[in-house]
Structures are given as C-alpha cells and as structure tokens.
Design a protein around this motif. Structure first.
Motif, PDB file in Angstrom:
ATOM      1  N   THR A 259       0.826  -1.213   0.000  1.00 32.75           N
ATOM      2  CA  THR A 259       0.000   0.000   0.000  1.00 32.75           C
ATOM      3  C   THR A 259       0.853   1.252   0.000  1.00 32.75           C
ATOM      4  N   GLY A 260       2.099   1.095   0.307  1.00 31.75           N
ATOM      5  CA  GLY A 260       3.033   2.224   0.364  1.00 31.75           C
ATOM      6  C   GLY A 260       4.391   1.596   0.482  1.00 31.75           C
ATOM      7  N   TRP A 261       5.201   2.113   1.375  1.00 26.36           N
ATOM      8  CA  TRP A 261       6.511   1.527   1.577  1.00 26.36           C
ATOM      9  C   TRP A 261       7.004   1.904   2.957  1.00 26.36           C
ATOM     10  N   TYR A 262       7.997   1.162   3.434  1.00 24.04           N
ATOM     11  CA  TYR A 262       8.532   1.445   4.760  1.00 24.04           C
ATOM     12  C   TYR A 262       9.553   2.576   4.677  1.00 24.04           C
ATOM     13  N   LYS A 263       9.894   3.090   5.834  1.00 20.92           N
ATOM     14  CA  LYS A 263      10.822   4.215   5.879  1.00 20.92           C
ATOM     15  C   LYS A 263      12.107   3.790   6.575  1.00 20.92           C
ATOM     16  N   THR A 264      13.219   4.436   6.181  1.00 16.52           N
ATOM     17  CA  THR A 264      14.498   4.116   6.804  1.00 16.52           C
ATOM     18  C   THR A 264      15.092   5.386   7.398  1.00 16.52           C
ATOM     19  N   THR A 301       3.701   0.728  14.541  1.00 13.81           N
ATOM     20  CA  THR A 301       4.927   1.230  15.165  1.00 13.81           C
ATOM     21  C   THR A 301       5.862   0.072  15.493  1.00 13.81           C
ATOM     22  N   ASN A 302       7.151   0.260  15.264  1.00 14.38           N
ATOM     23  CA  ASN A 302       8.157  -0.705  15.714  1.00 14.38           C
ATOM     24  C   ASN A 302       8.618  -0.309  17.109  1.00 14.38           C
ATOM     25  N   PHE A 303       7.887  -0.776  18.116  1.00 16.23           N
ATOM     26  CA  PHE A 303       8.249  -0.446  19.498  1.00 16.23           C
ATOM     27  C   PHE A 303       9.548  -1.161  19.870  1.00 16.23           C
ATOM     28  N   GLY A 304      10.167  -0.686  20.936  1.00 15.63           N
ATOM     29  CA  GLY A 304      11.351  -1.378  21.463  1.00 15.63           C
ATOM     30  C   GLY A 304      12.428  -1.494  20.402  1.00 15.63           C
ATOM     31  N   ARG A 305      12.983  -2.684  20.311  1.00 13.89           N
ATOM     32  CA  ARG A 305      14.049  -2.928  19.326  1.00 13.89           C
ATOM     33  C   ARG A 305      13.534  -3.826  18.220  1.00 13.89           C
ATOM     34  N   THR A 306      12.245  -3.744  17.909  1.00 18.46           N
ATOM     35  CA  THR A 306      11.668  -4.694  16.952  1.00 18.46           C
ATOM     36  C   THR A 306      11.940  -4.332  15.496  1.00 18.46           C
ATOM     37  N   ALA A 307      12.388  -3.083  15.226  1.00 16.20           N
ATOM     38  CA  ALA A 307      12.639  -2.707  13.831  1.00 16.20           C
ATOM     39  C   ALA A 307      13.840  -3.475  13.292  1.00 16.20           C
ATOM     40  N   GLY A 308      13.719  -3.910  12.072  1.00 15.01           N
ATOM     41  CA  GLY A 308      14.822  -4.635  11.437  1.00 15.01           C
ATOM     42  C   GLY A 308      15.628  -3.713  10.556  1.00 15.01           C
ATOM     43  N   PRO A 310      19.280  -3.463   8.550  1.00 16.92           N
ATOM     44  CA  PRO A 310      19.295  -2.387   9.527  1.00 16.92           C
ATOM     45  C   PRO A 310      18.707  -1.087   8.959  1.00 16.92           C
ATOM     46  N   TYR A 311      18.336  -0.215   9.898  1.00 16.49           N
ATOM     47  CA  TYR A 311      17.940   1.150   9.534  1.00 16.49           C
ATOM     48  C   TYR A 311      16.467   1.382   9.295  1.00 16.49           C
ATOM     49  N   ILE A 312      15.592   0.432   9.649  1.00 19.33           N
ATOM     50  CA  ILE A 312      14.159   0.700   9.540  1.00 19.33           C
ATOM     51  C   ILE A 312      13.766   1.626  10.701  1.00 19.33           C
ATOM     52  N   THR A 313      12.958   2.645  10.387  1.00 16.01           N
ATOM     53  CA  THR A 313      12.560   3.608  11.422  1.00 16.01           C
ATOM     54  C   THR A 313      11.601   2.978  12.429  1.00 16.01           C
ATOM     55  N   THR A 314      11.368   3.736  13.501  1.00 17.00           N
ATOM     56  CA  THR A 314      10.415   3.298  14.522  1.00 17.00           C
ATOM     57  C   THR A 314       8.997   3.353  13.977  1.00 17.00           C
ATOM     58  N   THR A 315       8.671   4.355  13.185  1.00 19.32           N
ATOM     59  CA  THR A 315       7.342   4.357  12.572  1.00 19.32           C
ATOM     60  C   THR A 315       7.325   3.321  11.453  1.00 19.32           C
ATOM     61  N   TYR A 316       6.208   2.597  11.378  1.00 18.74           N
ATOM     62  CA  TYR A 316       6.000   1.640  10.284  1.00 18.74           C
ATOM     63  C   TYR A 316       4.662   2.004   9.636  1.00 18.74           C
ATOM     64  N   ASP A 317       4.470   3.279   9.453  1.00 19.19           N
ATOM     65  CA  ASP A 317       3.192   3.802   8.953  1.00 19.19           C
ATOM     66  C   ASP A 317       2.801   3.210   7.605  1.00 19.19           C
ATOM     67  N   TYR A 318       3.772   3.103   6.726  1.00 22.21           N
ATOM     68  CA  TYR A 318       3.611   2.449   5.422  1.00 22.21           C
ATOM     69  C   TYR A 318       2.684   3.186   4.468  1.00 22.21           C
ATOM     70  N   ASP A 319       2.245   4.395   4.859  1.00 22.20           N
ATOM     71  CA  ASP A 319       1.223   5.113   4.077  1.00 22.20           C
ATOM     72  C   ASP A 319       0.009   4.195   3.863  1.00 22.20           C
ATOM     73  N   PRO A 321      -3.843   2.448   4.562  1.00 24.14           N
ATOM     74  CA  PRO A 321      -5.180   3.044   4.687  1.00 24.14           C
ATOM     75  C   PRO A 321      -5.513   3.512   6.108  1.00 24.14           C
ATOM     76  N   LEU A 322      -4.967   2.837   7.132  1.00 26.06           N
ATOM     77  CA  LEU A 322      -5.069   3.359   8.501  1.00 26.06           C
ATOM     78  C   LEU A 322      -3.663   3.804   8.885  1.00 26.06           C
ATOM     79  N   ASN A 323      -3.534   5.054   9.362  1.00 22.39           N
ATOM     80  CA  ASN A 323      -2.182   5.539   9.624  1.00 22.39           C
ATOM     81  C   ASN A 323      -1.629   4.973  10.922  1.00 22.39           C
ATOM     82  N   GLU A 324      -0.378   5.307  11.204  1.00 21.02           N
ATOM     83  CA  GLU A 324       0.288   4.736  12.377  1.00 21.02           C
ATOM     84  C   GLU A 324      -0.550   4.875  13.644  1.00 21.02           C
ATOM     85  N   TYR A 325      -1.248   6.020  13.775  1.00 23.43           N
ATOM     86  CA  TYR A 325      -2.008   6.308  14.993  1.00 23.43           C
ATOM     87  C   TYR A 325      -3.376   5.637  15.000  1.00 23.43           C
ATOM     88  N   GLY A 326      -3.736   5.006  13.901  1.00 17.60           N
ATOM     89  CA  GLY A 326      -5.043   4.355  13.814  1.00 17.60           C
ATOM     90  C   GLY A 326      -6.120   5.231  13.183  1.00 17.60           C
TER      91      GLY A 326
END
Ligand SMILES: *[C@@H]1O[C@H](CO)[C@@H](O)[C@H](O)[C@H]1NC(C)=O
Ligand SMILES: *[C@@H]1O[C@H](CO)[C@@H](O)[C@H](O)[C@H]1NC(C)=O
Ligand SMILES: *[C@@H]1O[C@H](CO)[C@@H](O)[C@H](O)[C@H]1NC(C)=O
Ligand SMILES: *[C@@H]1O[C@H](CO)[C@@H](O)[C@H](O)[C@H]1NC(C)=O
Ligand SMILES: *[C@@H]1O[C@H](CO)[C@@H](O)[C@H](O)[C@H]1NC(C)=O
Ligand SMILES: CC(=O)N[C@H]1CO[C@H](CO)[C@@H](O)[C@@H]1O
Length: 831
Positions: A259-264, A301-308, A310-319, A321-326
């Motif tokens: 639906t979008g893409w991840y951010k680094t 959201t990639n809480f804690g150390r769950t982001a892979g 390397p270099y994926i941001t903490t937000t996993y919004d992905y653009d 249909p429902l945004n990171e905040y819901g």
C-alpha cells in the motif's frame, strides 16, 4: 424392547444428534479450486488487510479491526513473530500486545476471517526477520532457512506449538474459528538459488511438515514458483495482475499488495497515491484475481528494538489506509472502501462468470464477466499519459490514463480508480492542552556510567578475536569492545601522526582512547560496511582502546541474511606514519574484553529503577553523549492519539512510564534527490516504485507515537530518554494528532462528503464546481466554473456540522464554459 429402553435410546439419539449438529454447523470447510478460495463450497472473493498485532496495542486492536471491516475488508492477515514470542529458548511470551490468541479472537468477534502467516521467517522489516538470535547461536547450526537439521527442528517446534495453541482455542475455520489460510515460509522463492540443492529439499520438507500439522485449511507459500501441492503459490508486489500460479488448481492470490513503503533512517517519506493503489487492485480483479491482501492495512509502530533493517525507522506507517495512529488515511481509505463495495457486489460474477478480454488498442482493454443472468465489465486504460473516451456498446466512457472503470451492469460506470470521490484529510498536530510545553517540562539528567569501559576496560567476557554482536549481545543495541595496547617509543608505528582505523559492519561506532572520546561514525542505509579512521594520541606504556558499536536493527532480508556480520568485524588497526611511510599494526587478535548493554536496561530492553539521588536538576547539559534525561508531563486531554516531538535530539531510545516507544534519531535528515513535497502533487500515473513519490529534507522521523494506553490521565507520566549522540531536550513536547482540514471532492453526479472526525466544521475556505485545478491546500478555479456561488452554498450546508454530504449536481451549481470537460465539486474546510 421395553418402553424404558426405547425412550433411553430416543434421548441418547437426541443428544448425540445435537452434539453432531453443533460440531458440524460450527466447522467451516475451506478449500479452493483454480478460480477462488471456497468456503463451505462457495467460491469467494476475499479482500484482506495486514495488521501486525505487536505493532499496535491491545487497546487499539478492536478499533483497527472495526475500521478495517467498515472499509470493506473481509480478512485480517498477520505474521507470527518468533523472536518476540520465544526471546530465550523455550521461554515464551504471549503477554500484552504479543497475545496472538486474543488478537485472533478480536478478529473473530468482529466477524472477519483471519490469515495466519506463521513463517516463522517473516521478513516484515522486523528485527532479524523474526528469527531469535539464540537460534543463530545454537551449536551445530550452519544456515537458517535451509535443510539444516538443527534449524529445521527448531522451526518445526515453534510452528507446531503455534498450531497447537491455535487448535486448542478452536480458531481454525475447520474447527469453527476465523482462520481460513495459513502460511509456511515466506518469499523463499526470491532467494532459494543461493542455497543450492538443499533449497528444494527444504521447500519440500516445509510443505510436508506443514501438511502433517492437519490444520484443516489450505496452506499458502508466497513467491514460491515451485510450491509443491497442496501448497498454494501466491504473489507479492506493487502489481500482481500478470501473475499466474504454478498449478491450474490454485487460484490467483495476491498476498502482499504494498500500500506504500517502509521508511528508513536517513531515507525520505514514501507515499503511494490512492489512485494508483486502487488501479493496481482493480487490475488484479479485472484479470481474474480473487484473493488480495493489502500489505499493510495498518502499519503501526516498531516499538522497542523490533525494527529490522538495519535502519528501519520506529514508525512503520507504510502510508497504509489506517495511519500509524489508527486514524483513517483519507482519501486512500475511503477510495478503496468504495472499490471493495463494488467488487463485493460482483462476487458471483467474478468467481463464476465466463471471462472475455478485448484489446481495443492504445492500451485500452475491456473485460466482460458473464453468467446466464448477469454481466459486469471493466474498462482499463494502461496508457500512462493519454486519457481516453472509450466507445463501448454504443456508449462513450471517459477513462483517464492509468485507470480502470468498473461497470457492474456493463452500462453504468460505478467506479473509476482515478476519479476520487473521497475527502482528503490533512492531519494536524496540536499542542498539549494539559500544560504549557515545552516550558513546563522540568528535566533532570544523569550520565551513563562509562568509566569502567572507557577508562578501565572492564568487561564481562574476553576473547582473542573480534566477535559478532549477534553472538555476544542480544540484550541491547550496544556492545563495548575493549583492549589494552602496550606501546614503547621504539615500536615501528610510534610517530607524531597515529591513527585508529576500524572496519565495521555495525551501524554506529564510537571510539575512546585512554578515556578520551575520539569520534563517531555511522553507516548509511543500504551500506553495511564502513571504515572508521581518526587521528589518536597514544602514550608509551598501556593504552586503553574502547570501541562502542551500536546496531540499529539486524538484517531481515536477503539470501543468508542470518550470517551477515554485525559489529566491529575488523580489522582494527593502528596506523603510524614516519617519513611519509605508513606502518600498520593489526590489533584485531589481541585480547578483547566485551560488555553488553547499558547500565539501567534489562535484557528485555525494560528500564531498571535508578535511585532518585542519581538524577541531577542542575546544569542540564546539551549536546552531551551517553546521557539520560527524565521529565514528567500531564497526558494530553481527550482521546486523540498522542505523538512525542523529539526535534532537537540526536539519536537514542525513549520510554514512557517504563514502556519503550522505540529508537529515535531525529538528527538523521532525509537526503534524496527524488522529492515531491506533497502526495497530491505526485503523479499517480505510471508504474509506482518506492522512489516515486517521496518527501525529503526533514528528519526521517521527528514524531513518535505514544499509545494512549501507555499514559495515565490526570497523573504525572514519566518520559525517559537515553541520548547517545548528544542533543537538546528543551524543545521536546507532546502533541495530539487529528484532522485539521479536509478537502471534499466529487465528480459530477457523485456525492461529496466532508467531515471532521466528530468535531464541527468551522469554516469553508474554498469551493468550486468545474475543472478545478491544484490540490488540497492550494485549489484554484479552472476555466470551466459554476454559475452559482458554490462557496456560499457549501458554507450554508456545512459550517457548524460534524459532517455534510452534497451532490455534485449541475442543477444546483450550474456551470459555464465546460464543453465536455470533466467536472467535479471541490471544497476545502477547516475543522
Ligand atoms: C519443543 O521442544 C521441547 C523440548 O525442547 C519439547 O518438550 C516440546 O514438546 C516441543 N514442542 C513441539 C510442539 O514439538
Ligand atoms: C499512449 O498514448 C499516446 C497518445 O495517444 C500514444 O502516443 C502512445 O503510444 C500510447 N502508449 C501506449 C503504450 O499505448
Ligand atoms: C575494510 O573495509 C573496506 C571498505 O568496506 C574494504 O575495502 C576492505 O577490504 C576491508 N578490509 C578488510 C580486511 O576486510
Ligand atoms: C531516484 O529514483 C531512481 C528510480 O526512479 C532510483 O534508481 C534512485 O536510486 C533514486 N535516488 C535516490 C537518491 O534515492
Ligand atoms: C449527471 O446526471 C445528469 C442527469 O441525469 C446527466 O444528464 C449527466 O450526463 C450526468 N453527468 C455525468 C458526468 O454522468
Ligand atoms: C520481494 C520483496 O521485495 N518483498 C518485500 C515485500 O514487502 C515486504 C513488506 O514490505 C518486504 O518485507 C519484502 O521484502
């Protein structure tokens, strides 16, 4: 036969049949043929959406799933995250947002299906692709994801355990539960050639192992062109219209529609337009697809150390249909919702109808689905620049470039992917109304204790070699490498100009010599090796050399990604320069001592209690490395989602009331050459890729989601930051996220809706009916305009209301100078 026995038999028979009845009516039979997934013998058109349970909170789940259902989603798909559930071998965690069973039951409570992608390799931009680090460190293991017995035993153990848990709760459709499909492995076909002959043996084993678990619903293997029967091969990608499964008995299924893409970190903000996403989905159904999954429907959201990474941001919004905040990501959410309703209304036709395709030239094609009593049509225009008037069965249809029109009765256009009739929400961040931030935030601080490492070189273990961070340290991002170098002035490297050179595969390196900070360096996304080189001062006698390596998520994808080095891979060298000749001393195989982690974090990345006397209020430092900051704040009033603005800080980790909200790195600015500032400005036409519509020049991530359930209303909440690079907390503040403006849009004869998410519309600042130019925030009237005062009409209808609905009706607005132009009603309102 006596009467008594006869009655007893009747009663027994009655209870028996009741029992049989309850078990048989509950169970759902899921199967498939070459056309579609079948449920109780009926072919179904299924639209699914990915929501990963650990990327939100249990409190958010019901709302996200309800919004997905309202958006026309039939099934929720999730991976299962092995390293989150089994962080230490045979020690399991299914608590809080790791409660997989509760998540599936929440899906069931909403009457949706579930798709369980067990993997257990998941990729997913998740730390180490979901593999636990202990697995990599097991005796006798060679590679993961291949025919390696140690690995296969562990993989089977976890997979079987998840299946058992799910069976015990009767959650497979075959038991009356919501799970209609399960997945084993994940996109293995993309990398399998690197594993040689073992790969095929592994795929066959995965298939047999999965099959032997008897789940009673079909298994899928995505991106697996050679998936053995009965596994169903499925497609992942930005477009899957051209995909054909490997078996005539397998339906055309799309398990990851991005639906979008991840951010680094250091990367720009990726966006995918609603028009293009709808186009990709509509094309897939036009060309015979019957199962589609949006990856992601809610990224989270990639809480804690769950982001892979390397270099994926903490937000996993992905653009998504429902945004990171819901919140709804409008217009994407609404535009797809309309598409889903139309596709569902055509379910019978699309799963049973005879199909005929007709190529009309210039990239126009028509697809007709026909049964004995109805027919439905798709008109597609895959030309990237030229709009078309398509003459079809005696009528003319306006089909813009790169779009699909759907005519559920082959006469009336019910939907076109490029004509968006959904409002666009412009989200705004609002200051915390509970207090005057940032001035009200009173900070205290303390240094991270580093004397033992940078001065004394005290470690927990030693080795005469450089060790990989995966082997020594699975407790935090940090690993200290310490050694003592004895020099005398006769040493060949002794000179005025001495340098320390370190080859690294960790993402960040800090170096200290004799307690003095030498400098730091970090790699860029996509580059895994870099060389650190700085001038240093050494003295005769022992010199303490201390390196701190920090990872920013372990690699999650690629052939043999599991053995990619992480940390100070070496060599570590001292370079002396005498008479312009360089002399190099390799100190890699000296005795090194190692210490993992930070002083007040436990092995689960939880904060440990620190005596209050250690926190100081005086002389609050800025730009100081390895520094802890703490403050308390009042939770923002209301229910709107909360974001923490960390502008001014460097890099580190944040906790709210002891719960990790993830890594932060606002000093990492997005540098990119392919920039578009605004999604509306980016042309939806032409093949999308993750470089196409990006926002640059700002911190990759400035705002961090603080879930409402982490906060206590009416009491003080605690924010703790570990600042690794050095920063200034004086601008830190909390904000709430909500709709600030909305731009309604409706093509002629469609209805325009504007709404403020429960708050009232306070003003309307623009309205026009015609060929309106520009985009939300900068609309301008076109050459063809309304006759009547559209602004006045819409103000009257909308101001003071939570929501208003107006038809784009020529009779109401009138128009002039329009000669065949495509007209729409547009309004911009302030909430
Ligand atoms: C997993 O392995 C453990 C032993 O380490 C064993 O007790 C358990 O039964 C296994 N679970 C499954 C589902 O195979
Ligand atoms: C798209 O349309 C333009 C203008 O009609 C035409 O020149 C071009 O060849 C078309 N491209 C394709 C791929 O059909
Ligand atoms: C150190 O890293 C550089 C840059 O990546 C590379 O060219 C060089 O070969 C590396 N040296 C060793 C010994 O790995
Ligand atoms: C810009 O986009 C192209 C593809 O369209 C891509 O190859 C290139 O790497 C992008 N540049 C950057 C800096 O990301
Ligand atoms: C809108 O409806 C009117 C009245 O039914 C009709 O004349 C007109 O052609 C329609 N316009 C479009 C673009 O469908
Ligand atoms: C082949 C490929 O690019 N697969 C990607 C599909 O999307 C997921 C989620 O973004 C990634 O994890 C995969 O790497």
């Amino acid at each position: 036969m006596t009467c008594l026995t006869f009655t007893a038999i009747i009663i027994t028979f009655f209870w028996l049949s009741l029992l049989l009845l309850t078990t048989t009516t509950d169970a759902t039979k899921v199967s498939h043929d070459g056309r579609a997934i079948t449920i109780d013998g009926q072919r179904r058109l299924i639209i699914s959406g990915s929501i990963h349970y650990p990327r939100s909170t249990t409190k958010m789940w019901p709302d996200l799933i309800k919004k997905a259902k309202d958006g026309g989603i039939d099934a929720i798909e999730t991976y299962v995250f092995w390293n989150a559930h089994e962080p230490f071998r045979r020690q399991y965690d299914f608590s809080g947002n790791l409660d997989l069973i509760r998540f599936i039951k929440t899906i069931q409570d909403h009457g949706l299906y579930a798709v369980l992608r067990i993997g257990p390799y998941v990729c997913a931009e998740w730390n180490y692709g979901g593999f636990p680090l202990w697995l990599h460190n097991m005796q006798g293991i060679d590679f993961l994801r291949t025919a390696d017995t140690v690995y296969m035993n562990e993989m089977q153990n976890f997979t079987a355990m998840i299946v058992d848990m799910v069976k015990q709760e009767k959650l497979f459709a075959s038991q009356g539960g919501p799970i209609i499909l399960a997945q084993v492995e994940n996109e293995y076909g993309n990398v399998m050639t690197s594993y040689g002959d073992a790969a095929k043996a592994y795929v066959d084993w995965c298939s047999r192992m999965a099959d032997s678990l008897n789940i009673g619903v079909p298994w899928i293997m995505c991106q697996q062109g050679d998936a053995p029967q009965p596994m169903i091969d499925t497609c992942n990608g930005f477009y899957c219209d051209q995909f054909t499964p490997n078996n005539a008995n397998s339906p055309k299924m799309w398990t990851e529609n991005w639906t979008g893409w991840y951010k680094t970190w250091g990367g720009s903000d990726p966006m995918r337009t609603a028009e293009d996403l709808a186009y990709a989905a509509a094309r897939f159904f036009q060309l015979g697809g019957t199962f589609q999954n949006y990856y992601m429907y809610h990224g989270g959201t990639n809480f804690g150390r769950t982001a892979g990474g390397p270099y994926i941001t903490t937000t996993y919004d992905y653009d998504a249909p429902l945004n990171e905040y819901g919140n709804l990501n409008q217009p994407k959410y609404g535009h797809l919702k309309e598409l889903h309703a139309i596709l569902h209304s055509m379910e019978k036709l699309l799963t049973h109808g005879d199909v005929s395709h007709q190529d009309m030239g210039n990239s126009i094609s028509v697809t007709v689905y026909k049964t004995s009593d109805e027919s439905g049509c798709f008109l597609s225009n895959t030309n990237t620049t030229a709009d078309a008037m398509v003459n079809f069965q005696g009528a003319l249809y306006d089909v813009p470039a790169w779009s699909v029109s759907i005519l559920p009765d082959c006469k009336n256009e019910a939907y076109n992917t490029a004509k968006v009739n959904t409002e666009t929400w412009v989200m705004e961040k609002k200051a915390n109304e509970a207090e005057h931030e940032p001035a009200d935030l009173k900070w205290v601080w303390r240094p991270e204790i580093i004397d033992d490492t940078v001065i004394r070189g005290d470690g927990e273990k030693t080795a005469s070699k450089l060790m990989d961070q995966k082997v020594v340290n699975d407790v935090s991002d940090y690993l200290w490498y310490m050694t003592s170098l004895n020099l005398d002035e006769n040493d060949p490297i002794w000179s005025e100009d001495m340098r320390l050179r370190v080859n690294c595969t960790g993402q960040v390196l800090h170096a200290y010599v004799n307690g003095e900070y030498v400098g730091k360096q970090h790699a860029k996304f996509g580059i895994y090796n870099y060389v650190f080189e700085k001038k240093i001062q050494l003295k005769p006698g022992p010199n303490q050399i201390t390196l701190l390596s920090a990872t920013v998520g372990f690699q999650h994808y690629g052939a043999k990604f599991d053995v990619v080095a992480n940390g100070v891979s070496g060599p570590v060298e001292i370079i002396g320069k005498k008479d312009n000749i360089r002399v190099i001393k390799d100190i890699s195989s000296q005795k090194w001592s190692y210490k993992a982690g930070l002083t007040s974090i436990d092995r689960n990345n939880k904060l440990l209690e620190v005596d209050s006397s250690e926190w100081k209020a005086q002389e609050l430092p800025t730009q100081r490395k390895m520094t802890w900051y703490k403050t308390t704040f009042k939770a923002p009033i209301g229910r709107d989602p909360v974001a923490l603005d960390l502008e001014g800080l460097g890099k580190g980790h944040a906790w709210v009331n002891g719960m990790s909200i993830g890594r932060y790195w606002p000093s990492n600015i997005a540098k990119d050459s392919n920039c578009t500032d605004n999604k509306a400005a980016c042309d939806y036409r032409g093949t999308y890729d993750n470089y196409k519509c990006v926002k640059c020049g700002k911190p990759s991530q400035r705002w961090y989601h603080v879930p409402r359930s982490f906060l206590v209303d009416g009491e003080m909440n605690e924010l703790v930051l570990f600042e690794e690079f050095g920063g200034n907390p004086s601008m830190v503040n909390l904000q709430t996220v909500r709709v600030g403006r909305t731009c309604g849009s409706a093509y002629e004869n469609k209805t325009m809706e504007i709404s403020c998410q429960g708050r009232t519309i306070t003003d309307v600042v623009f309205a026009s009916f015609g060929d309106v130019r520009g985009r939300c925030g900068s609309f301008a009237k076109g050459a063809c305009q309304e006759k009547n005062d559209a602004l006045h009409i819409i103000k009257k209808e909308c101001v003071g209301k939570e929501k208003c609905v107006i038809r784009a009706d020529e009779g109401v607005f009138g128009s002039k100078d329009c000669q065949g132009l495509r007209k729409r009603l547009v309004a911009e309102a302030v909430c």
